[in-house]
Design a protein around this motif. Structure first.
Motif, mmCIF file in Angstrom:
data_model
loop_
_atom_site.group_PDB
_atom_site.id
_atom_site.type_symbol
_atom_site.label_atom_id
_atom_site.label_comp_id
_atom_site.label_asym_id
_atom_site.label_seq_id
_atom_site.Cartn_x
_atom_site.Cartn_y
_atom_site.Cartn_z
ATOM 1 N N ASP A 96 0.842 -1.199 0.000
ATOM 2 C CA ASP A 96 0.000 0.000 0.000
ATOM 3 C C ASP A 96 0.877 1.249 0.000
ATOM 4 N N HIS A 101 -1.452 3.413 6.798
ATOM 5 C CA HIS A 101 -2.073 2.094 6.621
ATOM 6 C C HIS A 101 -1.068 0.971 6.908
ATOM 7 N N CYS A 126 4.686 1.133 -0.640
ATOM 8 C CA CYS A 126 5.152 1.705 -1.912
ATOM 9 C C CYS A 126 3.958 1.922 -2.822
ATOM 10 N N ASP A 127 4.199 2.720 -3.846
ATOM 11 C CA ASP A 127 3.238 2.840 -4.930
ATOM 12 C C ASP A 127 3.135 1.469 -5.594
ATOM 13 N N TRP A 151 -7.694 4.659 -7.899
ATOM 14 C CA TRP A 151 -6.571 5.481 -7.424
ATOM 15 C C TRP A 151 -5.343 5.357 -8.314
ATOM 16 N N TYR A 212 -18.680 6.205 4.245
ATOM 17 C CA TYR A 212 -17.345 5.594 4.367
ATOM 18 C C TYR A 212 -16.640 6.221 5.567
HETATM 19 C C1 LIG Z 1 -10.450 1.969 -0.543
HETATM 20 S S1 LIG Z 1 -8.867 1.467 -0.033
HETATM 21 C C2 LIG Z 1 -8.902 -0.262 -0.421
HETATM 22 C C3 LIG Z 1 -9.396 -0.975 0.751
HETATM 23 C C4 LIG Z 1 -9.126 -2.444 0.710
HETATM 24 N N1 LIG Z 1 -10.073 -3.077 -0.151
HETATM 25 C C5 LIG Z 1 -9.167 -3.018 2.096
HETATM 26 O O1 LIG Z 1 -9.883 -2.522 2.960
HETATM 27 O O2 LIG Z 1 -8.392 -3.915 2.356
HETATM 28 C C6 LIG Z 1 -7.775 2.047 -1.292
HETATM 29 C C7 LIG Z 1 -6.319 1.819 -0.901
HETATM 30 O O3 LIG Z 1 -5.483 2.090 -2.010
HETATM 31 C C8 LIG Z 1 -4.282 2.633 -1.511
HETATM 32 N N2 LIG Z 1 -3.611 3.283 -2.638
HETATM 33 C C9 LIG Z 1 -4.032 4.357 -3.335
HETATM 34 N N3 LIG Z 1 -3.189 4.627 -4.339
HETATM 35 C C10 LIG Z 1 -2.208 3.691 -4.289
HETATM 36 C C11 LIG Z 1 -1.046 3.428 -5.064
HETATM 37 N N4 LIG Z 1 -0.721 4.185 -6.113
HETATM 38 N N5 LIG Z 1 -0.258 2.383 -4.734
HETATM 39 C C12 LIG Z 1 -0.562 1.607 -3.658
HETATM 40 N N6 LIG Z 1 -1.658 1.808 -2.876
HETATM 41 C C13 LIG Z 1 -2.480 2.832 -3.193
HETATM 42 C C14 LIG Z 1 -4.749 3.552 -0.402
HETATM 43 O O4 LIG Z 1 -3.725 3.895 0.498
HETATM 44 C C15 LIG Z 1 -5.848 2.708 0.223
HETATM 45 O O5 LIG Z 1 -5.353 1.907 1.246
#
Ligand SMILES: C[S@@+](CC[C@H](N)C(=O)[O-])C[C@H]1O[C@@H](n2cnc3c(N)ncnc32)[C@H](O)[C@@H]1O
Length: 286
Positions: A96, A101, A126-127, A151, A212
């Motif tokens: 993540d 997180h 990481c991204d 995202w 949410y």
């Molecule tokens: C709605 S949450 C997903 C929730 C997940 N289904 C869960 O509860 O286990 C979206 C997640 O995507 C992560 N995120 C957003 N952009 C990202 C990226 N470029 N690389 C990795 N993680 C990313 C956010 O930090 C967030 O934790």
């Protein structure tokens, strides 16, 4: 005939990185909502429970029989990741972009170990587009979804990462919001169009939907980080996976949701449109 492709909306890499970094700041704020749930997650996992959605369970079958290692992309604070262990997966790796997180996930595992319930889990901050190469070809399952793909601002790069993380014959699974849902306002009692298009749609926002995180963070919306979302059409998602060499085994469009996206929608309007889609795709074994 027009067939809009992801190429229409390709962004320079620097812009993709900038949007993802802004989302990292936004999710570092949003993840505080999950910090308060660490003890509840510990109890949930210790009790052997699982957060998997019934559609995911149906699409993935008996994980214990085929999945030794799962990589969870966009794992948030890890409740779904750790649920995979309770479903019979041998080892999980959560990835993540949010520091908070990943810190929450690590704290959850530390607490589980203190309580005599060690778990076979590793966490990478990481991204997703920069997933470390030591994870290449290590996953029987790359699992993601439930608010994930919106995202990511480069779906082709993303699909390439999925392909490199999978073992030959490994499975990718996503259950996520159907792109149609983004065309409508969330709060009305009927489907009210927002006036946004289906193709190549992206937008920025501050704050969170009422069902949410809402205003539970206590930060004025105008002071919250700006977040960038991109709505990928089913065509773009499927073609990106095919382009990365994955074979689509199943594509589902479902009236079921995984969150209360349209809290006020009248019952007679429910079930008319797909709320989610799911894909199971496989990397060639050769
Ligand atoms: C709605 S949450 C997903 C929730 C997940 N289904 C869960 O509860 O286990 C979206 C997640 O995507 C992560 N995120 C957003 N952009 C990202 C990226 N470029 N690389 C990795 N993680 C990313 C956010 O930090 C967030 O934790």
């Amino acid at each position: 005939m027009t067939d809009k492709t992801p190429m229409d909306a390709a962004l320079p890499e620097s812009e993709i990185q900038a949007r993802h970094e802004s989302n990292r700041a936004g999710w570092n704020e949003g993840a505080r909502h999950y910090t308060a749930q660490i003890e509840a997650t510990v109890a949930f996992i210790r009790a052997g429970k699982s957060n998997l959605h019934p559609l995911e369970r149906r699409n993935l079958g008996d994980l214990a029989s085929w999945c030794q290692t799962a990589i969870h992309l966009q794992c948030a604070s890890g409740r779904d990741t750790l649920s995979l262990l309770n479903e019979g997966v041998g080892r999980v790796v959560g990835v993540d972009i949010s520091d908070v997180h990943i810190d929450n996930a690590r704290q959850t595992c530390k607490r589980l170990a203190e309580l005599g319930h060690p778990v076979n889990a590793a966490w990478v901050r990481c991204d997703v587009l920069d997933a470390p190469h030591e994870l290449d070809a290590s996953a029987d399952l790359v699992y993601t979804g439930r608010g994930a793909l919106c995202w990511i601002h480069d779906i082709q790069h993303y699909a390439g990462v999925v392909a490199r993380l999978l073992k030959p014959g490994g499975v990718y699974h996503v259950l996520d919001d159907h792109p149609l849902t983004n065309l409508f306002e969330l709060e009305p009692e009927t489907f009210v169009l927002r006036g946004t298009g289906y193709f190549g749609h992206w937008e920025t926002s501050r704050g969170w939907p009422s069902t949410y995180i809402g205003d539970s963070l206590g930060i004025p919306v105008e002071q919250q980080a700006e977040k960038y979302e991109r709505v990928w059409t089913l065509m773009e998602v499927v073609n990106a996976l095919i382009g990365a060499g994955l074979a689509i085994e199943y594509l589902g469009e479902h009236p079921e949701h995984y969150w209360n996206a349209f809290p006020n929608l009248k019952p007679e309007w429910r079930g008319l449109l797909p709320m989610t889609f799911s894909i199971r795709a496989r990397k060639n074994s050769a």
